[in-house]
Design an enzyme around this catalytic site. Structure first.
Site, PDB file in Angstrom:
ATOM      1  N   GLU A  38      34.663  37.346  38.706  1.00  0.00           N
ATOM      2  CA  GLU A  38      35.726  37.422  37.707  1.00  0.00           C
ATOM      3  C   GLU A  38      36.323  36.025  37.421  1.00  0.00           C
ATOM      4  O   GLU A  38      36.785  35.342  38.354  1.00  0.00           O
ATOM      5  CB  GLU A  38      36.815  38.377  38.218  1.00  0.00           C
ATOM      6  CG  GLU A  38      38.066  38.445  37.380  1.00  0.00           C
ATOM      7  CD  GLU A  38      37.861  39.078  36.008  1.00  0.00           C
ATOM      8  OE1 GLU A  38      36.996  39.959  35.859  1.00  0.00           O
ATOM      9  OE2 GLU A  38      38.577  38.676  35.074  1.00  0.00           O
ATOM     10  N   THR A  80      35.025  41.161  30.629  1.00  0.00           N
ATOM     11  CA  THR A  80      34.198  41.501  31.788  1.00  0.00           C
ATOM     12  C   THR A  80      33.081  42.477  31.409  1.00  0.00           C
ATOM     13  O   THR A  80      31.930  42.308  31.810  1.00  0.00           O
ATOM     14  CB  THR A  80      35.098  42.136  32.880  1.00  0.00           C
ATOM     15  OG1 THR A  80      36.102  41.183  33.230  1.00  0.00           O
ATOM     16  CG2 THR A  80      34.312  42.515  34.110  1.00  0.00           C
ATOM     17  N   HIS A 196      41.439  38.186  39.010  1.00  0.00           N
ATOM     18  CA  HIS A 196      41.724  38.511  37.611  1.00  0.00           C
ATOM     19  C   HIS A 196      43.058  37.898  37.183  1.00  0.00           C
ATOM     20  O   HIS A 196      43.989  37.835  37.971  1.00  0.00           O
ATOM     21  CB  HIS A 196      41.761  40.037  37.437  1.00  0.00           C
ATOM     22  CG  HIS A 196      41.703  40.469  36.015  1.00  0.00           C
ATOM     23  ND1 HIS A 196      42.803  40.495  35.199  1.00  0.00           N
ATOM     24  CD2 HIS A 196      40.651  40.835  35.252  1.00  0.00           C
ATOM     25  CE1 HIS A 196      42.439  40.879  33.994  1.00  0.00           C
ATOM     26  NE2 HIS A 196      41.134  41.089  33.999  1.00  0.00           N
ATOM     27  N   ASP A 256      31.849  35.740  34.904  1.00  0.00           N
ATOM     28  CA  ASP A 256      31.813  36.605  33.710  1.00  0.00           C
ATOM     29  C   ASP A 256      32.383  35.933  32.465  1.00  0.00           C
ATOM     30  O   ASP A 256      31.862  36.074  31.376  1.00  0.00           O
ATOM     31  CB  ASP A 256      32.469  37.971  33.963  1.00  0.00           C
ATOM     32  CG  ASP A 256      33.948  37.904  34.316  1.00  0.00           C
ATOM     33  OD1 ASP A 256      34.486  36.799  34.516  1.00  0.00           O
ATOM     34  OD2 ASP A 256      34.565  38.984  34.395  1.00  0.00           O
ATOM     35  N   HIS A 257      33.477  35.192  32.665  1.00  0.00           N
ATOM     36  CA  HIS A 257      34.120  34.539  31.514  1.00  0.00           C
ATOM     37  C   HIS A 257      35.197  33.590  32.016  1.00  0.00           C
ATOM     38  O   HIS A 257      35.522  33.577  33.206  1.00  0.00           O
ATOM     39  CB  HIS A 257      34.727  35.575  30.559  1.00  0.00           C
ATOM     40  CG  HIS A 257      35.668  36.532  31.236  1.00  0.00           C
ATOM     41  ND1 HIS A 257      36.888  36.151  31.728  1.00  0.00           N
ATOM     42  CD2 HIS A 257      35.541  37.850  31.541  1.00  0.00           C
ATOM     43  CE1 HIS A 257      37.487  37.188  32.274  1.00  0.00           C
ATOM     44  NE2 HIS A 257      36.690  38.239  32.203  1.00  0.00           N
TER      45      HIS A 257
HETATM   46  C1  GP9 Z   1      38.388  45.686  34.892  1.00  0.00           C
HETATM   47  C2  GP9 Z   1      38.011  44.719  33.888  1.00  0.00           C
HETATM   48  C3  GP9 Z   1      38.744  43.443  33.896  1.00  0.00           C
HETATM   49  O1  GP9 Z   1      37.662  46.834  34.980  1.00  0.00           O
HETATM   50  O2  GP9 Z   1      37.364  45.132  32.768  1.00  0.00           O
HETATM   51  O3  GP9 Z   1      39.409  43.080  32.762  1.00  0.00           O
HETATM   52  P1  GP9 Z   1      38.875  41.963  31.746  1.00  0.00           P
HETATM   53  O4  GP9 Z   1      38.508  40.734  32.524  1.00  0.00           O
HETATM   54  O5  GP9 Z   1      37.712  42.559  31.061  1.00  0.00           O
HETATM   55  O6  GP9 Z   1      40.002  41.720  30.788  1.00  0.00           O
END
Ligand code: GP9
Length: 411
Positions: A38, A80, A196, A256-257
């Protein structure tokens, strides 16, 4: 129906398939474990704050495996979940909306389906509720054999969206061990979530002391969260090594980003990032995520400098497993067998933005008012981006969307 062929895609990208691909089948028949981190950005790697490594376990993995320093996110509004989509399909995100919402009802060609043809079982592990971002539909569209979500991980040690990464990895490792005894190779996609936004880690989980300047800053919170995510990942690696799965698995780790959007950083964060990078934090830093591969039986560190993006993971894995993608429609390319010195490589977002080894082009309302952002220390001029490149980027994104929209719905 529009006819979209692999040749048309290759032609637009300016790439050719390799005749004798390197590392073809190097991980044939091995398990595949793909770990999505994440909000993990590449600049964290190797970073030390007053002599303390922020991500010691990732640094170690990098020094032992294949590392791609110029690898970029390709996500849009689905964040994500878009990364999960792109990695598992090698298609691009839709022009508007999250891939899981827009394409969730389709029977998508995908990595789980490809690997199933070769005897693999596939599963995805994510501590949040599967209904979030319409993942229940997206996982059906992608065709995972099984998903593990909140009920499997339980209510233990909740941080923001779900159980902590420690719980994620501990329970996932146990389940992988069980799956490995079923006599089939498996593909596991593991989605870490604790780091996150807004990066609030409970104080008893904080493992790194920050320099005074970072105290109370958004960037400092980000470092603490990623340091925790790195620690939890390290526990998973230790567990996989202890139970023998590590050496029998192709391991892929990527971010992921982005976690630090340029447009919402305050001056203090901007200055601290400037001090880390030795220049202003720019698009190429923001979109740059790590990609690390641990290929069983292939020892030693290697840095591969060709630019890549999340859509390249599926073709790269397919090459290492010795699984042909001939005649299939996909938009990424095998990163082991493409060199940017020989071929133009570009990575696309639906707006027509693209990345190559020197620059990122961001269109405005079109080509004319687009902006060019140099990568690292490259010097770029307007002539480095042509309208034709932009047109190719747009066309590839259009083809990906158009192909998916004509697919049948899944059951
Ligand atoms: C949690 C997820 C996280 O399930 O999708 O949030 P994002 O990084 O996509 O905003």
């Amino acid at each position: 129906l529009e006819s979209i062929t692999p040749e048309v895609i290759r032609e637009l990208k300016g790439v050719q398939p390799s005749v004798a691909p390197e590392l073809w089948g190097a991980a044939q028949g091995k398990n595949v474990i793909i770990i999505q981190l994440e909000a993990f950005q590449a600049f964290l790697l190797g970073l030390e704050l007053e002599g303390r490594e922020v991500t010691p376990r990732m640094n170690q993995l990098l020094s032992e495996g294949h590392y791609f320093p110029t690898f970029y996110q390709q996500v849009g509004q689905g964040n994500t979940s878009d990364a999960e989509f792109v990695v598992n399909t090698s298609f691009y995100i839709p022009p508007r909306g999250a891939a899981s919402q827009i394409y969730g009802d389709k029977e998508l060609p995908s990595m789980p389906k490809l690997l199933r043809e070769h005897g693999y079982f596939s599963a995805t592990f994510h501590t949040n509720d599967v209904a979030f971002w319409n993942r229940d539909e997206m996982y059906k569209a992608i065709g995972f054999d099984r998903y593990y979500d909140q009920p499997f991980f339980g209510d233990e040690d909740i941080i923001s969206f779900g159980s902590s990464d420690e719980v994620l990895y501990a329970k996932t490792a146990g389940e992988l061990q069980r799956l490995s005894e079923e006599g089939k190779p498996f593909y596991a996609h593991v989605i870490a979530l604790t780091a996150h936004h807004p990066f609030e880690i409970p104080s008893h989980k904080v493992r790194i002391g920050l320099p005074e300047d970072y105290e109370g800053t958004f960037l400092g919170d980000y470092m603490i969260a990623q340091n925790y995510a790195d620690y939890a990942l390290g526990l998973f690696v230790d567990e996989l090594k202890a139970n023998g799965l590590w050496e029998n698995s192709l391991i892929v780790i990527y971010g992921d980003h982005l976690g630090l959007p340029m447009y919402s950083l305050d001056d203090k964060d901007g200055q601290l990032l400037h001090d880390i990078l030795g220049r202003k934090y720019d698009y190429s830093d923001m979109l740059n995520i790590p990609l690390i591969l641990s290929i069983p039986g292939v020892e030693g560190h290697r840095t591969l400098n060709q630019p890549g993006g999340q859509s390249d993971i599926m073709p790269t894995v397919a090459n290492l497993l010795g699984i042909s993608l001939k005649d299939r429609i996909y938009f990424g390319q095998d990163l082991i067998n493409q060199s940017s010195n020989l071929l133009p490589q570009r990575y696309y977002l639906p707006s027509g933005s693209f990345i190559n080894d020197k620059l990122i082009f961001m269109p405005g309302s079109g080509y004319e008012d687009g902006t060019i952002h140099a990568i690292g220390d490259h010097t770029v001029t307007e002539s480095d981006v042509t309208e034709e490149q932009y047109a190719r980027a747009l066309e590839l994104a259009r083809l990906s969307d158009s192909y998916i929209r004509q697919l049948p719905e899944h059951k």
